[in-house]
Design a protein around this motif. Structure first.
Motif, PDB file in Angstrom:
ATOM      1  N   THR A 182     -63.841 -29.487  48.763  1.00  0.00           N
ATOM      2  CA  THR A 182     -64.945 -30.431  48.950  1.00  0.00           C
ATOM      3  C   THR A 182     -64.694 -31.460  50.050  1.00  0.00           C
ATOM      4  N   ALA A 183     -63.535 -31.408  50.675  1.00  0.00           N
ATOM      5  CA  ALA A 183     -63.181 -32.453  51.648  1.00  0.00           C
ATOM      6  C   ALA A 183     -64.168 -32.511  52.814  1.00  0.00           C
ATOM      7  N   LEU A 184     -64.625 -31.353  53.288  1.00  0.00           N
ATOM      8  CA  LEU A 184     -65.539 -31.341  54.428  1.00  0.00           C
ATOM      9  C   LEU A 184     -66.858 -32.019  54.075  1.00  0.00           C
ATOM     10  N   PHE A 185     -67.364 -31.774  52.866  1.00  0.00           N
ATOM     11  CA  PHE A 185     -68.615 -32.429  52.461  1.00  0.00           C
ATOM     12  C   PHE A 185     -68.472 -33.945  52.515  1.00  0.00           C
ATOM     13  N   TRP A 186     -67.398 -34.471  51.962  1.00  0.00           N
ATOM     14  CA  TRP A 186     -67.253 -35.923  51.908  1.00  0.00           C
ATOM     15  C   TRP A 186     -66.962 -36.524  53.275  1.00  0.00           C
ATOM     16  N   ARG A 187     -66.309 -35.754  54.147  1.00  0.00           N
ATOM     17  CA  ARG A 187     -66.141 -36.226  55.532  1.00  0.00           C
ATOM     18  C   ARG A 187     -67.507 -36.308  56.221  1.00  0.00           C
ATOM     19  N   LEU A 188     -68.345 -35.290  55.994  1.00  0.00           N
ATOM     20  CA  LEU A 188     -69.672 -35.298  56.601  1.00  0.00           C
ATOM     21  C   LEU A 188     -70.521 -36.412  56.001  1.00  0.00           C
ATOM     22  N   ALA A 189     -70.388 -36.650  54.699  1.00  0.00           N
ATOM     23  CA  ALA A 189     -71.161 -37.715  54.049  1.00  0.00           C
ATOM     24  C   ALA A 189     -70.845 -39.076  54.663  1.00  0.00           C
ATOM     25  N   GLU A 190     -69.587 -39.288  55.072  1.00  0.00           N
ATOM     26  CA  GLU A 190     -69.211 -40.558  55.700  1.00  0.00           C
ATOM     27  C   GLU A 190     -69.921 -40.755  57.036  1.00  0.00           C
ATOM     28  N   LYS A 191     -70.224 -39.656  57.716  1.00  0.00           N
ATOM     29  CA  LYS A 191     -70.861 -39.720  59.038  1.00  0.00           C
ATOM     30  C   LYS A 191     -72.378 -39.616  58.964  1.00  0.00           C
ATOM     31  N   TRP A 192     -72.916 -39.306  57.797  1.00  0.00           N
ATOM     32  CA  TRP A 192     -74.342 -39.000  57.658  1.00  0.00           C
ATOM     33  C   TRP A 192     -75.172 -40.262  57.935  1.00  0.00           C
ATOM     34  N   PRO A 193     -76.078 -40.239  58.913  1.00  0.00           N
ATOM     35  CA  PRO A 193     -76.866 -41.433  59.249  1.00  0.00           C
ATOM     36  C   PRO A 193     -77.733 -41.917  58.095  1.00  0.00           C
TER      37      PRO A 193
END
Length: 336
Positions: A182-193
């Motif tokens: 799940t690490a990629l999802f949470w990394r993307l969530a941090e960048k999600w506008p």
């Protein structure tokens, strides 16, 4: 540095798929490629500086019955390059060049992605990083080839290769570019506008003039159009969240021109609490290009569950509680 991944990306730049051997075959080769229809095993050797003496020593130590020797170096001198090619071997200079002589073929190509992979500090920096991450998360168990992904995204192979390389470096995807956890999802969530605009009324989807002006895209879900997201969409997917009639709807829209036109035609709400609609330009194009029609009570096309989950993740309280308890049905893979 992940030498095997660097070599895979370099081959991808020239349209050659380098596969990781599996089973018993994996003990005798680092990679396998197809050159003009012939499968060729590759043994990788990594050196910081590859000069003529280093090249001669590696050639002498190599058993040609194991396949093709490919020497990977931060710098490969011109003399070393000549020695390796004369010996029907190859090299990858991480400054950006790949050379191979094998099976009657000579490859001599610039591969800028090989160096860019090392230099990219943040895998998800910039829009391409978001697009690559979203693509991987939508099909998390699917093997990904650099050129095919670059073609799908309309991006340069070297840039896509650099993003994938950085994700592998961080241990978020494996050597076949599939998602590990799940690490990629949470990394993307941090960048999600998060920035949203608010409109006073919901667009009238029965009005053909309004539908065309706002590019709602209700007739063709494979064309760009509005995608319902956040709480309303989560409820439609069966997530454990209550959604009341008349509650604010959250939409992803295709581009800035649609957003501006919508605010003008629907009227600006003076606060989020009084708004009927919240609007955002989709952070990645696929969010409004691949929408879902569940039928039943869902009146608007839905964003893919991935993007709904990313929106929910922006609320560190209630949103994340919903995600913890939400398991989509078998049509979609949970990646959070």
């Amino acid at each position: 540095m992940d030498v095997r991944a660097a070599a895979q990306d370099a081959f991808a730049q020239i349209g050659v798929e380098a596969r990781v051997p599996v089973g018993a075959h994996a003990a005798s080769a680092d990679l396998t490629i197809d050159l003009d229809g012939t499968a060729t095993d590759i043994e990788l050797k990594r050196r910081s500086l590859v000069d003529a003496k280093t090249a001669e020593r590696l050639i002498a130590e190599f058993d040609a019955s194991h396949g093709l020797l490919l020497v990977v170096g931060d710098r490969v001198t011109e003399d070393a390059r000549r020695h390796l090619l004369a010996a029907r071997a190859g090299y990858l200079d991480m400054r950006g060049h790949l050379g191979i002589r094998a099976n009657g073929m000579l490859i001599n190509a610039d591969v800028p992605g090989a160096k860019q992979e090392r230099d990219r500090a943040d895998a998800l920096a910039g829009k391409v990083g978001l697009e690559v991450a979203a693509h991987l998360l939508m099909s998390p168990s699917q093997r990904v080839a650099v050129r095919a992904l670059a073609r799908d995204l309309g991006r340069s192979p070297s840039t896509v290769s650099a993003v994938l390389g950085a994700l592998r470096r961080d241990g978020i995807i494996d050597t076949s570019n599939t998602v590990i956890d799940t690490a990629l999802f949470w990394r993307l969530a941090e960048k999600w506008p998060r920035r949203r605009s608010f409109a006073a009324v919901v667009p009238d989807d029965a009005d053909p003039v309004m539908t065309q002006a706002l590019r709602l895209g209700l007739g063709d879900l494979k064309a760009p159009g509005w995608a319902l997201s956040d709480t309303a969409a989560a409820a439609s997917y069966g997530a454990p969240v209550a959604f009341r009639a008349g509650q604010k709807l959250d939409f992803l829209v295709p581009d800035e021109s649609v957003l501006r036109r919508a605010v003008r035609l629907l009227g600006t709400a003076d606060s989020a609490e009084r708004a009927a609609v919240s609007l955002r330009v989709a952070p990645v194009p696929v969010a409004t290009h691949r929408r879902i029609d569940l039928g039943g009570p869902a009146e608007w096309p839905l964003a893919h569950p991935l993007f709904v989950a990313l929106d929910l993740a922006q609320d560190s309280g209630r949103g994340r509680e919903i995600l913890d308890a939400w398991n989509p049905d078998e049509r979609w893979t949970r990646v959070w």
